[in-house]
Design a protein around this motif. Structure first.
Motif, short mmCIF file in Angstrom:
data_model
loop_
_atom_site.label_atom_id
_atom_site.label_comp_id
_atom_site.label_asym_id
_atom_site.label_seq_id
_atom_site.Cartn_x
_atom_site.Cartn_y
_atom_site.Cartn_z
N GLY A 1 -20.69 12.01 -6.64
CA GLY A 1 -19.96 12.95 -7.48
C GLY A 1 -19.45 12.21 -8.70
N GLY A 2 -18.38 12.74 -9.29
CA GLY A 2 -17.84 12.09 -10.48
C GLY A 2 -17.20 10.75 -10.15
N PHE A 3 -16.42 10.71 -9.09
CA PHE A 3 -15.61 9.52 -8.84
C PHE A 3 -16.46 8.29 -8.52
CE2 PHE A 3 -13.28 6.66 -6.02
CZ PHE A 3 -12.43 6.16 -6.98
N HIS A 4 -17.38 8.41 -7.63
CA HIS A 4 -18.24 7.27 -7.31
C HIS A 4 -18.91 6.74 -8.58
CE1 HIS A 4 -21.41 4.77 -5.70
NE2 HIS A 4 -22.28 5.49 -6.38
N ALA B 1 -6.43 22.57 -11.38
CA ALA B 1 -7.18 23.24 -10.30
C ALA B 1 -7.85 22.20 -9.39
CB ALA B 1 -8.23 24.18 -10.89
N ARG B 2 -8.32 21.09 -9.98
CA ARG B 2 -8.94 20.04 -9.16
C ARG B 2 -7.92 19.47 -8.19
NH1 ARG B 2 -9.89 14.44 -8.86
NH2 ARG B 2 -8.34 13.88 -10.43
N LEU B 3 -6.67 19.31 -8.69
CA LEU B 3 -5.63 18.72 -7.84
C LEU B 3 -5.13 19.72 -6.79
CD1 LEU B 3 -3.53 16.84 -10.54
CD2 LEU B 3 -5.62 16.12 -9.37
N ASP C 1 -8.91 3.55 -7.36
CA ASP C 1 -8.12 4.29 -8.34
C ASP C 1 -8.81 4.39 -9.69
OD1 ASP C 1 -6.11 5.68 -9.51
OD2 ASP C 1 -4.62 4.07 -9.47
N ARG C 2 -9.07 5.59 -10.09
CA ARG C 2 -9.48 5.93 -11.45
C ARG C 2 -9.50 7.45 -11.53
NH1 ARG C 2 -14.31 3.66 -15.36
NH2 ARG C 2 -12.56 2.91 -16.59
N ILE C 3 -8.74 8.01 -12.43
CA ILE C 3 -8.69 9.47 -12.53
C ILE C 3 -9.99 9.96 -13.18
CG2 ILE C 3 -7.52 11.42 -13.61
CD1 ILE C 3 -4.89 9.79 -13.28
N THR C 4 -10.69 10.79 -12.42
CA THR C 4 -12.00 11.28 -12.85
C THR C 4 -12.04 12.80 -12.68
OG1 THR C 4 -12.89 9.24 -11.91
CG2 THR C 4 -14.48 10.93 -12.53
N PRO C 5 -11.79 13.53 -13.75
CA PRO C 5 -11.81 14.99 -13.61
C PRO C 5 -13.22 15.50 -13.37
CG PRO C 5 -11.12 14.34 -15.84
CD PRO C 5 -11.48 13.10 -15.11
N CYS D 1 -14.73 5.11 0.32
CA CYS D 1 -14.00 5.05 -0.96
C CYS D 1 -13.21 6.33 -1.17
CB CYS D 1 -14.97 4.83 -2.11
SG CYS D 1 -15.81 3.25 -2.03
N ASP D 2 -12.85 7.00 -0.09
CA ASP D 2 -12.03 8.20 -0.22
C ASP D 2 -10.56 7.84 -0.17
OD1 ASP D 2 -13.62 10.74 -0.42
OD2 ASP D 2 -14.65 9.80 1.27
N ASN D 3 -9.76 8.77 -0.70
CA ASN D 3 -8.32 8.58 -0.79
C ASN D 3 -7.63 8.82 0.53
OD1 ASN D 3 -7.72 8.01 -3.45
ND2 ASN D 3 -7.90 10.16 -4.06
N LEU D 4 -7.87 7.95 1.47
CA LEU D 4 -7.21 8.09 2.77
C LEU D 4 -6.53 6.78 3.05
CD1 LEU D 4 -10.29 9.25 4.82
CD2 LEU D 4 -8.31 10.65 4.42
N PRO E 1 -25.74 21.58 -0.20
CA PRO E 1 -26.38 22.53 -1.14
C PRO E 1 -25.69 22.55 -2.50
CG PRO E 1 -25.99 23.57 1.01
CD PRO E 1 -25.37 22.21 1.07
N GLN E 2 -24.37 22.33 -2.51
CA GLN E 2 -23.63 22.35 -3.79
C GLN E 2 -24.06 21.22 -4.74
OE1 GLN E 2 -20.05 21.69 -1.48
NE2 GLN E 2 -19.46 19.99 -2.76
N ASP E 3 -24.81 20.25 -4.23
CA ASP E 3 -25.24 19.12 -5.05
C ASP E 3 -26.62 19.32 -5.69
OD1 ASP E 3 -22.96 17.44 -4.45
OD2 ASP E 3 -23.79 17.24 -2.45
N ALA E 4 -27.16 20.53 -5.55
CA ALA E 4 -28.53 20.74 -6.03
C ALA E 4 -28.67 20.41 -7.52
CB ALA E 4 -28.96 22.18 -5.75
N LEU F 1 -19.14 5.67 0.97
CA LEU F 1 -18.88 7.10 1.10
C LEU F 1 -17.81 7.61 0.15
CD1 LEU F 1 -18.31 7.19 4.99
CD2 LEU F 1 -20.37 7.95 3.82
N THR F 2 -18.08 8.74 -0.51
CA THR F 2 -17.00 9.59 -1.04
C THR F 2 -17.33 11.00 -0.58
OG1 THR F 2 -18.20 9.70 -3.15
CG2 THR F 2 -16.25 8.30 -3.10
N ILE F 3 -16.77 11.36 0.55
CA ILE F 3 -17.07 12.67 1.14
C ILE F 3 -15.81 13.53 1.23
CG2 ILE F 3 -19.13 11.86 2.37
CD1 ILE F 3 -17.39 11.61 4.90
N THR F 4 -14.80 13.18 0.47
CA THR F 4 -13.48 13.84 0.40
C THR F 4 -12.62 13.52 1.64
OG1 THR F 4 -13.89 16.03 1.37
CG2 THR F 4 -14.46 15.75 -0.96
N GLU F 5 -11.33 13.72 1.46
CA GLU F 5 -10.37 13.39 2.52
C GLU F 5 -10.69 14.14 3.81
OE1 GLU F 5 -9.65 14.21 -0.53
OE2 GLU F 5 -8.39 12.65 -1.37
#
Ligand code: NAD
Length: 491
Positions: free
Chosen positions: A35-38, A371-373, A229-233, A188-191, A67-70, A129-133
Motif C-alpha cells: 500500500g502507500g505506507f510500505h 477519514a483515513r484516521l 513512522d512516516r505519515i503517508t496519506p 511493519c504495522d502499528n501494533l 480484491p481491493q488491490d486490483a 507485512l503491512t496488513i493493518t492493525e
C-alpha cells in the motif's frame, strides 16, 4: 513521462534516483500488503541500502492478496514495480523520488501457487507485512480468531490460500519439508510488539494445521519487533493530480508523504537482512519504549483528533491543527494525558518529539485525510488510548479529554456529521460488535463493549457520568461548543 523499466533513464532530472542498478537486484524480501505506507517507508530504506556494495540480493517482491488491490496490481505490473514517492516538508519544499527496489510483484488472486512458490524459494529471507492493525486477527487476550472466514478457508485449502497467514504458514511448511532455512517474519504495522503479535498469529494458525510445524516455527523463525513512522496519506484523486503536476511523471500509483521518516528495529533476523543500519534505521535490543512513546503520542493523537474534527465538518488533518481549539485539545492531550507517563530515550526526546508531532500533523503540503484516521477505530482505541486512560484513572488525574473523545466516537458511529453529511463507517474488524452501537439510541452501548473500551471504563462511575454528560452536550450544542466548554482558554 512514462514510468517503466524501459523509460527509467528518461525521467525528469528533478526526480531523484536511488543510485543502484536494479537490473542486477534480486528479491530477498517478500512484502505482503503493498500500500502507500510500505512504499514510502521500508522501500525507501531498502532503496538506500541497495545503493551500498554487496546488497543486490535484497530487492523486494511486492505481494497483494485482496480484491481491493486490483488497481495497484495493474499499476505495478505496467510500471515494472516502479513508482514515485513525493516527500513534502512543512515549509512547502519537496523531494520526489522514483523507488526502484520492488523488482518483482505478484497479485495473489492471479496465482496463489506463484506466491507460495516465491515465499518458499531460498532467495526470500524476509517476509514483511503491512496488513493493518486488525489484520492479525487477535482479540484483546491475544487469542487468534480461528473462526475468521479467511482463516477457515485457508485451513481447508492449504494449496490455495487467500490470507496472509495461509501463505506464510504454507510456505514455511514447504521450506521445512525441503530443508530450506525459514524466512524472518517482519511486521511493519502499528501494533505494540508487532513481531510478537505476528508470531502469535502465525503460530496459532500453524498449530491448527500441525503442532510439529507450530513448534518448529516457534523455535526457528525470528519475528523482530519494530517501530515504524512516516505519515503517508491515501493517494486520493486530488493528490494524484497534484503529484502529476509536481513530478511530470505519468504514475498510476504515486505516493505522497511527509519528509519525516523513522524506523527502530530489534535485530532478530536469523536469515540475514539488508544493511539497514547503515542507512538510518536504528537497531535496539528492546523496541518497547520507542513503540510505547510513538503509539501513545502519535497514533493516539490521530485517533483523539479524528472523530471530533471530522464531525465538526473538517476533512484534513492540517486544517484541524491550524484550528486553535483542536490544536489546544491535542496539546493538552500530549502534555497532560499521554506524555506524562513517558520518558525520553536515546534518539527520542519526549518534549521535542511532542513539538515535532504537532508540526508534522500541521504540514499543509501532506494534506492527510481525517477519514483515513477514522478507519478501524474499534481496533485502535484499546491499543492507542486505553493505556493512557488507565494510567490517568489509577493516578486520579483528569480524564475529560478522553471522555469527550469517546463521546465523539459514539456520535461519529451514527454516520452523519454535524453539517448533515453522511459518510461510510469504515470498521473492517470491529464492525460486528459496533453494529449494536450504530443501531442503538443509548450512549451506554459503546462504553459497555469491553472488546472496544476495556473493562475499567464501565466500572468507573465518574468517567461514565462525564461521558454521558458530554455525549448529550455534543447532541445539543455540537462538538466545537462542547470542546470549548472543556477548554475555555482556547476560544
Ligand atoms: P493502504 O490501504 O495504502 O495499504 C494497505 C495494504 O494492505 C493494502 O494493499 C491492503 O489491501 C492490504 N491489506 C489490508 N488488510 C489486509 C489483510 N488483512 N491481509 C492482507 N493484506 C491486507 O494502507 P497504508 O497506509 O499502507 O497502511 C497500512 C498499515 O501500515 C497501517 O494499517 C499501519 O499499521 C501501517 N502504518 C501506516 C502508516 C501511514 O501513515 N499510512 C504509518 C505507520 C504505519
Amino acid at each position: 513521462h512514462t514510468l517503466d523499466q524501459a523509460h527509467l533513464s528518461t525521467l525528469p532530472a528533478a526526480i531523484v534516483r536511488p543510485g543502484h542498478d536494479r537490473t542486477k537486484v534480486r528479491a530477498g524480501i517478500a512484502h505482503i500488503g503493498v500500500g502507500g505506507f510500505h512504499r514510502a517507508h521500508q522501500a525507501i530504506y531498502t532503496d538506500r541500502a541497495l545503493a551500498r556494495p554487496g546488497q543486490e540480493g535484497w530487492g523486494i517482491c511486492g505481494i497483494n492478496l485482496l480484491p481491493q488491490d486490483a488497481a495497484m496490481a495493474v499499476a505495478m505490473k505496467k510500471q515494472n514495480g516502479l513508482y514515485t514517492v513525493s516527500e513534502m516538508a512543512p515549509d512547502g519544499s519537496h523531494v520526489s523520488r522514483v523507488v526502484e527496489c520492488m523488482v518483482e510483484y505478484l497479485y495473489a488472486p492471479d496465482s496463489p501457487e506463484a506466491v507460495l512458490a516465491k515465499l518458499s524459494h531460498p532467495d526470500i529471507r524476509i517476509v514483511s507485512l503491512t496488513i493493518t492493525e486488525g489484520g492479525y486477527l487477535l482479540d484483546e487476550h491475544g487469542r487468534f480468531n480461528l473462526e475468521h472466514p479467511t482463516v477457515a478457508h485457508d485451513l481447508a485449502n492449504p494449496e490455495a490460500p487467500q490470507g496472509a497467514f495461509g501463505y506464510i504458514v504454507g510456505a514455511l511448511e514447504r521450506r521445512r519439508k525441503a530443508g530450506v532455512k525459514p524466512f524472518t517474519v517482519m511486521s511493519c504495522d502499528n501494533l505494540r510488539h508487532n513481531g510478537a503479535q505476528a508470531r502469535r498469529a502465525v503460530v496459532a494458525f500453524a498449530r491448527a494445521r500441525s503442532p510439529e510445524l507450530a513448534e518448529w516455527i516457534e523455535r526457528e523463525v525470528g519475528f523482530p519487533n519494530g517501530m515504524v513512522d512516516r505519515i503517508t496519506p491515501a493517494t486520493d484523486a486530488a493528490a494524484r493530480q497534484k503529484l502529476r503536476e509536481l513530478t511530470q511523471v505519468d504514475d498510476a500509483a504515486p505516493v505522497i508523504c511527509e519528509d519525516f521518516i523513522q524506523w527502530v528495529l530489534e535485530d532478530d533476523f536469523r536469515n540475514g537482512r539488508p544493511d539497514w543500519h547503515e542507512v538510518g534505521v536504528m537497531f535496539t535490543k528492546d523496541v518497547s519504549p520507542y513503540e510505547e512513546a510513538k503509539i501513545r503520542l502519535l497514533n493516539a493523537s490521530h485517533t483523539m483528533l479524528s472523530y471530533p474534527a471530522y464531525l465538526s465538518g473538517l476533512r484534513k488533518v492540517d486544517d484541524a491543527l491550524h484550528d486553535k481549539l483542536f490544536f489546544s485539545y491535542l496539546r493538552g492531550f500530549l502534555d497532560h494525558d499521554a506524555g506524562v507517563w513517558l520518558k525520553s530515550l536515546p534518539g527520542l526526546d519526549i518534549e521535542s518529539y511532542k513539538d515535532t508531532l504537532l508540526r508534522r500533523f500541521g504540514n499543509r503540503a501532506v494534506g492527510d485525510q481525517l477519514a483515513r484516521l477514522c478507519m478501524d477505530g474499534g481496533s485502535k482505541i484499546s491499543g492507542f488510548v486505553l493505556p493512557t486512560l488507565h494510567a490517568i484513572l489509577e493516578n486520579g488525574r483528569p480524564y475529560h479529554r478522553i471522555a469527550f473523545f469517546l463521546a465523539a466516537y459514539d456520535r461519529y458511529l451514527k454516520g452523519k456529521d454535524e453539517k448533515g453529511e453522511a459518510y461510510p463507517i469504515n470498521e473492517p474488524n470491529a464492525r460486528p460488535l459496533l453494529e449494536k452501537v450504530m443501531a442503538s439510541d443509548s450512549p451506554m452501548t459503546l462504553i459497555q463493549l469491553k472488546e472496544v473500551v476495556g473493562t475499567q471504563i464501565p466500572a468507573h462511575q465518574g468517567f461514565v457520568e462525564l461521558y454521558l454528560k458530554l455525549r448529550q452536550q455534543i447532541d445539543t450544542q455540537g462538538v466545537v461548543a462542547t470542546l470549548t466548554s472543556l477548554d475555555p482558554a482556547s476560544k
